[in-house]
Design a protein around this motif. Structure first.
Motif, short mmCIF file in Angstrom:
data_model
loop_
_atom_site.label_atom_id
_atom_site.label_comp_id
_atom_site.label_asym_id
_atom_site.label_seq_id
_atom_site.Cartn_x
_atom_site.Cartn_y
_atom_site.Cartn_z
N LYS A 278 0.84 -1.21 0.00
CA LYS A 278 0.00 0.00 0.00
C LYS A 278 0.87 1.25 0.00
CE LYS A 278 -3.52 2.43 2.73
NZ LYS A 278 -4.46 2.75 1.64
N VAL A 279 1.92 1.24 0.78
CA VAL A 279 2.87 2.35 0.85
C VAL A 279 4.26 1.79 0.57
CG1 VAL A 279 3.84 4.19 2.27
CG2 VAL A 279 1.45 3.48 2.61
N GLY A 280 4.89 2.25 -0.49
CA GLY A 280 6.19 1.69 -0.83
C GLY A 280 6.97 2.58 -1.78
N PHE A 281 8.19 2.15 -2.06
CA PHE A 281 9.08 2.90 -2.94
C PHE A 281 8.85 2.48 -4.40
CE2 PHE A 281 11.21 3.32 1.11
CZ PHE A 281 11.68 4.62 1.07
N PHE A 282 9.03 3.44 -5.28
CA PHE A 282 8.97 3.21 -6.72
C PHE A 282 10.36 3.44 -7.28
CE2 PHE A 282 8.50 4.55 -11.11
CZ PHE A 282 7.58 3.64 -11.62
N LYS A 283 10.89 2.44 -7.97
CA LYS A 283 12.23 2.55 -8.52
C LYS A 283 12.25 3.57 -9.66
CE LYS A 283 16.04 -0.20 -10.44
NZ LYS A 283 16.47 -1.56 -10.86
N ALA A 284 12.97 4.66 -9.46
CA ALA A 284 12.99 5.76 -10.43
C ALA A 284 13.60 5.33 -11.75
CB ALA A 284 13.76 6.94 -9.86
N VAL A 285 13.10 5.92 -12.82
CA VAL A 285 13.65 5.71 -14.15
C VAL A 285 14.95 6.50 -14.27
CG1 VAL A 285 13.22 5.94 -16.62
CG2 VAL A 285 11.32 5.45 -15.06
N THR A 286 15.98 5.87 -14.81
CA THR A 286 17.29 6.54 -14.94
C THR A 286 17.77 6.48 -16.38
OG1 THR A 286 18.36 4.48 -14.25
CG2 THR A 286 17.96 6.13 -12.54
N GLY B 163 18.59 14.08 -15.62
CA GLY B 163 17.87 13.90 -14.36
C GLY B 163 16.44 14.40 -14.43
N VAL B 164 16.23 15.51 -15.10
CA VAL B 164 14.88 16.07 -15.24
C VAL B 164 14.00 15.10 -16.04
CG1 VAL B 164 13.52 17.92 -16.28
CG2 VAL B 164 15.59 18.46 -15.00
N ARG B 165 14.57 14.52 -17.10
CA ARG B 165 13.82 13.54 -17.88
C ARG B 165 13.50 12.31 -17.03
NH1 ARG B 165 15.71 9.46 -22.34
NH2 ARG B 165 13.70 8.81 -23.18
N GLY B 166 14.47 11.86 -16.25
CA GLY B 166 14.24 10.71 -15.38
C GLY B 166 13.13 10.97 -14.37
N CYS B 167 13.12 12.17 -13.81
CA CYS B 167 12.07 12.55 -12.85
C CYS B 167 10.71 12.52 -13.53
CB CYS B 167 12.38 13.93 -12.29
SG CYS B 167 11.13 14.56 -11.14
N PHE B 168 10.63 13.10 -14.72
CA PHE B 168 9.38 13.14 -15.49
C PHE B 168 8.87 11.73 -15.76
CE2 PHE B 168 6.80 13.39 -19.26
CZ PHE B 168 6.20 14.65 -19.25
N LEU B 169 9.76 10.87 -16.26
CA LEU B 169 9.37 9.50 -16.59
C LEU B 169 9.00 8.69 -15.35
CD1 LEU B 169 12.08 8.66 -19.30
CD2 LEU B 169 9.67 9.24 -19.67
N SER B 170 9.61 9.02 -14.23
CA SER B 170 9.30 8.30 -12.99
C SER B 170 7.89 8.63 -12.50
CB SER B 170 10.33 8.66 -11.91
OG SER B 170 11.63 8.25 -12.31
N HIS B 171 7.52 9.90 -12.53
CA HIS B 171 6.16 10.27 -12.14
C HIS B 171 5.15 9.65 -13.10
CE1 HIS B 171 6.65 13.25 -8.84
NE2 HIS B 171 7.87 13.38 -9.36
N LEU B 172 5.48 9.65 -14.38
CA LEU B 172 4.61 8.99 -15.37
C LEU B 172 4.50 7.50 -15.07
CD1 LEU B 172 3.02 8.83 -18.03
CD2 LEU B 172 5.22 8.77 -19.24
N GLY B 173 5.60 6.88 -14.67
CA GLY B 173 5.59 5.46 -14.34
C GLY B 173 4.70 5.14 -13.16
N VAL B 174 4.72 6.00 -12.14
CA VAL B 174 3.84 5.80 -10.98
C VAL B 174 2.38 5.88 -11.42
CG1 VAL B 174 3.10 6.77 -8.77
CG2 VAL B 174 5.53 6.66 -9.32
N LEU B 175 2.09 6.84 -12.26
CA LEU B 175 0.73 7.03 -12.75
C LEU B 175 0.27 5.81 -13.56
CD1 LEU B 175 -1.61 9.11 -12.92
CD2 LEU B 175 -0.60 9.89 -15.06
N GLU B 176 1.14 5.31 -14.42
CA GLU B 176 0.78 4.13 -15.23
C GLU B 176 0.59 2.90 -14.35
OE1 GLU B 176 2.79 5.23 -19.53
OE2 GLU B 176 4.03 4.22 -18.02
N GLU B 177 1.38 2.77 -13.29
CA GLU B 177 1.18 1.67 -12.35
C GLU B 177 -0.18 1.78 -11.68
OE1 GLU B 177 3.87 -0.14 -8.82
OE2 GLU B 177 2.85 1.74 -8.31
N ALA B 178 -0.56 2.99 -11.29
CA ALA B 178 -1.86 3.21 -10.65
C ALA B 178 -3.00 2.84 -11.60
CB ALA B 178 -1.98 4.67 -10.22
N MET B 179 -2.82 3.12 -12.88
CA MET B 179 -3.85 2.77 -13.86
C MET B 179 -3.94 1.25 -14.03
SD MET B 179 -3.29 5.80 -16.70
CE MET B 179 -4.76 5.37 -17.64
N ARG B 180 -2.80 0.57 -14.06
CA ARG B 180 -2.80 -0.90 -14.19
C ARG B 180 -3.50 -1.56 -13.01
NH1 ARG B 180 2.59 -0.02 -15.79
NH2 ARG B 180 3.35 -0.75 -13.77
N LEU B 181 -3.32 -0.96 -11.82
CA LEU B 181 -3.92 -1.51 -10.61
C LEU B 181 -5.37 -1.06 -10.42
CD1 LEU B 181 -0.91 -1.04 -8.15
CD2 LEU B 181 -1.70 -3.18 -9.19
#
Length: 238
Positions: free
Chosen positions: A40-48, A59-77
């Motif tokens: 329920k509460v955990g770490f998300f491995k950042a995109v690098t 780094g800015v691109r990695g940050c952007f893609l990481s937030h997008l990745g969290v969002l896509e995970e939320a959609m899958r779940l």
């Protein structure tokens, strides 16, 4: 119920190599009585990524893609909502009291994006949710409602396809992308809580060029210790 457990999921974005940030965040959660269970509460491995691809930095691109990745995970779940944090989060010493007020006030509200942490200076003597009417810099402590997942995801993908300087928004910092969406789409209901519940902890950056002190190996431990002392002092005052 606290501000972390209120949401379907909470994800903390962390670069695998930044074990220092992960440890400090775990300590920050424990200090405030928040539990990390890696589900329920955990770490998300950042995109690098290795290339900037038009973004201000790799780094800015990695940050952007990481937030997008969290969002896509939320959609899958198929989540109802998602709370997103970055691994330099430092909670306000009033988060127990004001966090409870914040989530109680959310019941019955129609919202898409909400900011618990922000640099907006307001009168927080009577904390409430205010409509976002100005750019909110930083995206270290915010939430997205499930009904907005698709809209935000599609907008971020559009940004990735555009060239730098595109009039509708090309590659940019992630917080700027949120601001651009809110500004361009009047249907987005975005709010910030006037009592700032979370700040960025003093920490070595992953987005910008390192300072002289962080580049010199003999000085790096010293500046790291000074940042920890600063963070400790800030916990007493904000």
């Amino acid at each position: 119920m606290n501000v972390i457990d209120y949401f379907d999921r909470a994800r903390i974005i962390n670069i695998a190599s930044r074990k220092d940030r992960r440890l400090e965040t775990e300590e920050e959660f424990a200090r405030n009585g928040f539990h990390i269970d890696d589900e329920k509460v955990g770490f998300f491995k950042a995109v690098t990524p290795t290339e900037g691809e038009g973004f201000p930095s790799v780094g800015v691109r990695g940050c952007f893609l990481s937030h997008l990745g969290v969002l896509e995970e939320a959609m899958r779940l198929d989540l109802k909502n998602i709370l997103i944090l970055e691994d330099d989060i430092q909670f306000s010493r009033r988060i127990s009291q004001y966090g409870k007020q914040a989530i109680e006030a959310l019941d019955g509200m129609d919202w898409d994006i909400i900011y618990f942490g922000h640099p907006v200076e307001t009168d927080s003597s009577m904390p409430t949710w205010n409509v976002v009417d100005q750019p909110i810099h930083l995206a270290h402590f915010y939430a997205v409602n499930g009904k907005c997942f698709g809209t935000l995801r599609d907008f971020l993908l559009q940004i990735l396809e555009r060239p730098p300087g595109h009039p509708d928004g090309g590659p940019m910092h992630y917080d700027a992308a949120l601001n651009t969406l809110i500004h361009q789409n009047n249907a987005i209901r975005a709010y910030y809580f006037t009592a700032n519940l979370g700040y960025q902890r003093p920490s070595r950056t992953d987005l910008h060029e390192l300072s002289f002190f962080d580049r010199v190996s003999v000085l790096r431990p010293v500046i790291g210790m000074l940042r920890k002392l600063k963070a400790r002092n800030l916990r007493r005052t904000r």
